[in-house]
Scaffold this active site. Sequence first.
Site, mmCIF file in Angstrom:
data_model
loop_
_atom_site.group_PDB
_atom_site.id
_atom_site.type_symbol
_atom_site.label_atom_id
_atom_site.label_comp_id
_atom_site.label_asym_id
_atom_site.label_seq_id
_atom_site.Cartn_x
_atom_site.Cartn_y
_atom_site.Cartn_z
ATOM 1 N N ASP A 224 0.788 -1.246 0.000
ATOM 2 C CA ASP A 224 0.000 0.000 0.000
ATOM 3 C C ASP A 224 0.821 1.299 0.000
ATOM 4 O OD1 ASP A 224 -1.954 -1.945 0.212
ATOM 5 O OD2 ASP A 224 -2.814 -1.227 2.093
ATOM 6 N N LYS B 93 -6.947 -5.099 -3.125
ATOM 7 C CA LYS B 93 -7.728 -5.648 -2.016
ATOM 8 C C LYS B 93 -8.639 -4.564 -1.469
ATOM 9 C CE LYS B 93 -4.080 -4.410 1.182
ATOM 10 N NZ LYS B 93 -4.812 -3.327 1.871
ATOM 11 N N CYS C 167 -2.027 -2.879 7.572
ATOM 12 C CA CYS C 167 -1.941 -3.788 6.421
ATOM 13 C C CYS C 167 -0.645 -4.602 6.392
ATOM 14 C CB CYS C 167 -2.172 -3.016 5.130
ATOM 15 S SG CYS C 167 -3.889 -2.440 5.032
HETATM 16 C C1 VGL Z 1 -4.719 0.565 5.694
HETATM 17 C C2 VGL Z 1 -6.356 1.332 7.109
HETATM 18 C C3 VGL Z 1 -7.297 1.238 6.116
HETATM 19 C C4 VGL Z 1 -3.286 0.214 5.497
HETATM 20 C C5 VGL Z 1 -5.662 0.455 4.683
HETATM 21 O O1 VGL Z 1 -2.816 0.181 4.343
HETATM 22 O O2 VGL Z 1 -2.606 -0.072 6.505
HETATM 23 N N1 VGL Z 1 -5.090 0.994 6.907
HETATM 24 N N2 VGL Z 1 -6.932 0.788 4.908
#
Ligand code: VGL
Length: 211
Positions: free
Chosen positions: A13, A111, A156
């Site tokens: 991410d 995802k 994540c």
């Molecule tokens: C994430 C919160 C919501 C992350 C993704 O990438 O850690 N955290 N969506």
Amino acid sequence: MKIDEHDVLLVIDVQNDFFPGGALAVPLGDEVIAPIHRIAPRFEHIVLTQDWHPSNHFSFAASHPGKEPYDSIEVNYGTQTFWPPHCVQGTRGAEFHPALELTQAELILRKGFRPQIDSYSAFFENDRTTPTGLAGYLKERGLTRVFLAGLAYDYCVGYSALDARRLGLPAFVLRDACRAIDLNGSVAAIEGEFAKEGVGMLESFELIEKS
Ligand code: VGL
Ligand code: ZN
């Protein structure tokens, strides 16, 4: 630790919305780029993940009248934290940060696209049973050890590492190549789980090039 052809670097991410100024900014999130670029050449296999939500996603506070970002509720799969809307499909915030240069990555795994369930882990949605397909992909390609970097350490990245262990894969978090959100003790909580489940912790300088 020596890296070989069965190892994969999972880059979690690294998207605009998690960078300073983004919709769900991770403090110092931009600092992951340099260590990721340093370690990437040591890996033969790299997989990127991309948080990829529909605009009305269940995890968004805005989808629940009266809820504020960072409130949480109990749902059938455990605690759900409500986030500011982030990484909405097709938006600039959902794109990889432009400074990230990993053109050699072999897979981009999206995802969090199911409207009704959040998905922190690269392996399973938050019900911990709906698979993303990554386990099958790694298995079919003979990739048996997982190294993790990216955002956010306590969400994540952490959930992905724990799920790798649940799948029986050795998993190592590259601590200096991650940054955390740190919400209500989330860093201490995830590190407690790492210790229990045998997630390894490494600094990127500990990786040795394949010879
Ligand atoms: C994430 C919160 C919501 C992350 C993704 O990438 O850690 N955290 N969506
Ligand atoms: Zn998300």
